[in-house]
Scaffold this motif. Structure first.
Motif, PDB file in Angstrom:
ATOM      1  N   PRO A  87      32.194  60.046  51.276  1.00  0.00           N
ATOM      2  CA  PRO A  87      33.182  61.114  51.033  1.00  0.00           C
ATOM      3  C   PRO A  87      34.193  60.745  49.941  1.00  0.00           C
ATOM      4  N   GLU A  88      34.528  59.475  49.844  1.00  0.00           N
ATOM      5  CA  GLU A  88      35.490  59.051  48.820  1.00  0.00           C
ATOM      6  C   GLU A  88      34.927  59.091  47.402  1.00  0.00           C
ATOM      7  N   ASP A  89      33.636  59.371  47.266  1.00  0.00           N
ATOM      8  CA  ASP A  89      33.060  59.570  45.931  1.00  0.00           C
ATOM      9  C   ASP A  89      33.283  60.998  45.428  1.00  0.00           C
ATOM     10  N   THR A  90      33.821  61.858  46.264  1.00  0.00           N
ATOM     11  CA  THR A  90      34.091  63.229  45.864  1.00  0.00           C
ATOM     12  C   THR A  90      35.085  63.270  44.710  1.00  0.00           C
ATOM     13  N   ALA A  91      34.683  63.923  43.614  1.00  0.00           N
ATOM     14  CA  ALA A  91      35.521  63.966  42.413  1.00  0.00           C
ATOM     15  C   ALA A  91      34.825  64.824  41.363  1.00  0.00           C
ATOM     16  N   VAL A  92      35.551  65.112  40.306  1.00  0.00           N
ATOM     17  CA  VAL A  92      34.930  65.634  39.092  1.00  0.00           C
ATOM     18  C   VAL A  92      34.514  64.438  38.252  1.00  0.00           C
ATOM     19  N   TYR A  93      33.254  64.426  37.839  1.00  0.00           N
ATOM     20  CA  TYR A  93      32.706  63.317  37.070  1.00  0.00           C
ATOM     21  C   TYR A  93      32.571  63.735  35.603  1.00  0.00           C
ATOM     22  N   TYR A  94      33.039  62.845  34.737  1.00  0.00           N
ATOM     23  CA  TYR A  94      33.029  63.087  33.299  1.00  0.00           C
ATOM     24  C   TYR A  94      32.257  61.979  32.587  1.00  0.00           C
ATOM     25  N   CYS A  95      31.547  62.333  31.529  1.00  0.00           N
ATOM     26  CA  CYS A  95      31.048  61.284  30.647  1.00  0.00           C
ATOM     27  C   CYS A  95      31.938  61.236  29.418  1.00  0.00           C
ATOM     28  N   ALA A  96      32.054  60.056  28.864  1.00  0.00           N
ATOM     29  CA  ALA A  96      32.954  59.841  27.730  1.00  0.00           C
ATOM     30  C   ALA A  96      32.576  58.554  27.020  1.00  0.00           C
ATOM     31  N   THR A  97      32.933  58.461  25.752  1.00  0.00           N
ATOM     32  CA  THR A  97      32.824  57.171  25.095  1.00  0.00           C
ATOM     33  C   THR A  97      33.809  56.217  25.780  1.00  0.00           C
ATOM     34  N   CYS A  98      33.475  54.942  25.808  1.00  0.00           N
ATOM     35  CA  CYS A  98      34.247  54.039  26.670  1.00  0.00           C
ATOM     36  C   CYS A  98      34.345  52.640  26.065  1.00  0.00           C
ATOM     37  N   ARG A  99      35.212  51.887  26.706  1.00  0.00           N
ATOM     38  CA  ARG A  99      35.415  50.484  26.377  1.00  0.00           C
ATOM     39  C   ARG A  99      35.533  49.730  27.686  1.00  0.00           C
ATOM     40  N   THR A 100      34.867  48.585  27.789  1.00  0.00           N
ATOM     41  CA  THR A 100      34.903  47.780  29.005  1.00  0.00           C
ATOM     42  C   THR A 100      35.926  46.670  28.865  1.00  0.00           C
ATOM     43  N   LEU A 101      36.748  46.535  29.906  1.00  0.00           N
ATOM     44  CA  LEU A 101      37.715  45.448  29.981  1.00  0.00           C
ATOM     45  C   LEU A 101      37.388  44.617  31.215  1.00  0.00           C
ATOM     46  N   LYS A 102      37.480  43.318  31.084  1.00  0.00           N
ATOM     47  CA  LYS A 102      37.187  42.453  32.207  1.00  0.00           C
ATOM     48  C   LYS A 102      38.383  41.576  32.493  1.00  0.00           C
ATOM     49  N   PHE A 103      38.816  41.587  33.767  1.00  0.00           N
ATOM     50  CA  PHE A 103      39.897  40.721  34.216  1.00  0.00           C
ATOM     51  C   PHE A 103      39.362  39.912  35.386  1.00  0.00           C
ATOM     52  N   GLY A 104      39.181  38.632  35.179  1.00  0.00           N
ATOM     53  CA  GLY A 104      38.543  37.822  36.215  1.00  0.00           C
ATOM     54  C   GLY A 104      37.119  38.299  36.405  1.00  0.00           C
ATOM     55  N   ASP A 105      36.784  38.666  37.627  1.00  0.00           N
ATOM     56  CA  ASP A 105      35.428  39.137  37.886  1.00  0.00           C
ATOM     57  C   ASP A 105      35.371  40.650  38.079  1.00  0.00           C
ATOM     58  N   LYS A 106      36.432  41.328  37.699  1.00  0.00           N
ATOM     59  CA  LYS A 106      36.467  42.783  37.864  1.00  0.00           C
ATOM     60  C   LYS A 106      36.399  43.482  36.514  1.00  0.00           C
ATOM     61  N   TYR A 107      35.732  44.643  36.501  1.00  0.00           N
ATOM     62  CA  TYR A 107      35.586  45.436  35.296  1.00  0.00           C
ATOM     63  C   TYR A 107      36.431  46.704  35.387  1.00  0.00           C
ATOM     64  N   TYR A 108      37.035  47.056  34.275  1.00  0.00           N
ATOM     65  CA  TYR A 108      37.778  48.296  34.145  1.00  0.00           C
ATOM     66  C   TYR A 108      37.307  48.978  32.870  1.00  0.00           C
ATOM     67  N   PHE A 109      37.449  50.287  32.851  1.00  0.00           N
ATOM     68  CA  PHE A 109      36.903  51.034  31.731  1.00  0.00           C
ATOM     69  C   PHE A 109      37.944  51.982  31.170  1.00  0.00           C
ATOM     70  N   GLU A 110      38.026  52.009  29.875  1.00  0.00           N
ATOM     71  CA  GLU A 110      38.911  52.946  29.175  1.00  0.00           C
ATOM     72  C   GLU A 110      38.076  54.040  28.532  1.00  0.00           C
ATOM     73  N   GLY A 111      38.507  55.297  28.743  1.00  0.00           N
ATOM     74  CA  GLY A 111      37.884  56.384  28.021  1.00  0.00           C
ATOM     75  C   GLY A 111      38.416  56.445  26.611  1.00  0.00           C
ATOM     76  N   ARG A 112      37.532  56.869  25.687  1.00  0.00           N
ATOM     77  CA  ARG A 112      37.964  56.881  24.294  1.00  0.00           C
ATOM     78  C   ARG A 112      37.939  58.281  23.712  1.00  0.00           C
ATOM     79  N   ASP A 113      37.223  58.485  22.625  1.00  0.00           N
ATOM     80  CA  ASP A 113      37.448  59.675  21.810  1.00  0.00           C
ATOM     81  C   ASP A 113      36.832  60.956  22.349  1.00  0.00           C
ATOM     82  N   TYR A 114      35.654  60.869  22.910  1.00  0.00           N
ATOM     83  CA  TYR A 114      34.897  62.082  23.232  1.00  0.00           C
ATOM     84  C   TYR A 114      34.647  62.192  24.732  1.00  0.00           C
ATOM     85  N   TRP A 115      34.844  63.400  25.244  1.00  0.00           N
ATOM     86  CA  TRP A 115      34.712  63.680  26.675  1.00  0.00           C
ATOM     87  C   TRP A 115      33.921  64.964  26.892  1.00  0.00           C
ATOM     88  N   GLY A 116      33.198  64.997  28.023  1.00  0.00           N
ATOM     89  CA  GLY A 116      32.582  66.231  28.453  1.00  0.00           C
ATOM     90  C   GLY A 116      33.547  67.030  29.305  1.00  0.00           C
TER      91      GLY A 116
END
Length: 125
Positions: A87-116
């Motif tokens: 149930p916690e996956d409920t959301a609006v899902y978007y695709c976008a150009t992205c950038r991956t950031l890594k802090f320790g063993d965790k990944y985070y993602f930044e959206g960039r220029d283009y979005w659906g």
């Protein structure tokens, strides 16, 4: 001109599966990273996964082991296979150009220029 169009969302029961598609135009998957983001009502947007131009994929901890991102460079389409949905996956899902950031063993993602425009995923019994 770059366009992203998401599809494949819908209503699914907990434990079920969905596959989202992001059809791109004016964009080459072998030239840039693209990924998936989601936003639930009242919550901040969250990066789910990002795949690089060379096919390296990373995932947020919340979806690791359940979601798989893939791409088809032949038709410049990106997919998100979502299994064991919660149930916690409920959301609006978007695709976008992205950038991956890594802090320790965790990944985070930044959206960039283009979005659906997004596709709604609802996980509920």
């Amino acid at each position: 001109q770059v366009h992203f169009v998401e599809s494949g969302g819908g209503l699914v029961q907990p434990g079920g599966s969905l596959r989202l598609s992001c059809t791109t135009s004016g964009f080459r998957l072998d030239h840039d990273a693209i990924g998936w983001f989601r936003q639930a009502p009242g919550k901040a947007r969250e990066g789910v996964s990002c795949i690089t131009s060379t096919g390296i994929a990373d995932y947020a901890d919340s979806v690791k082991g359940r979601f798989t991102i893939s791409r088809d460079p032949a038709d410049d389409t990106v997919y998100l296979q979502m299994n064991m949905l919660k149930p916690e996956d409920t959301a609006v899902y978007y695709c976008a150009t992205c950038r991956t950031l890594k802090f320790g063993d965790k990944y985070y993602f930044e959206g960039r220029d283009y979005w659906g425009q997004g596709t709604q995923v609802t996980v509920s019994s």
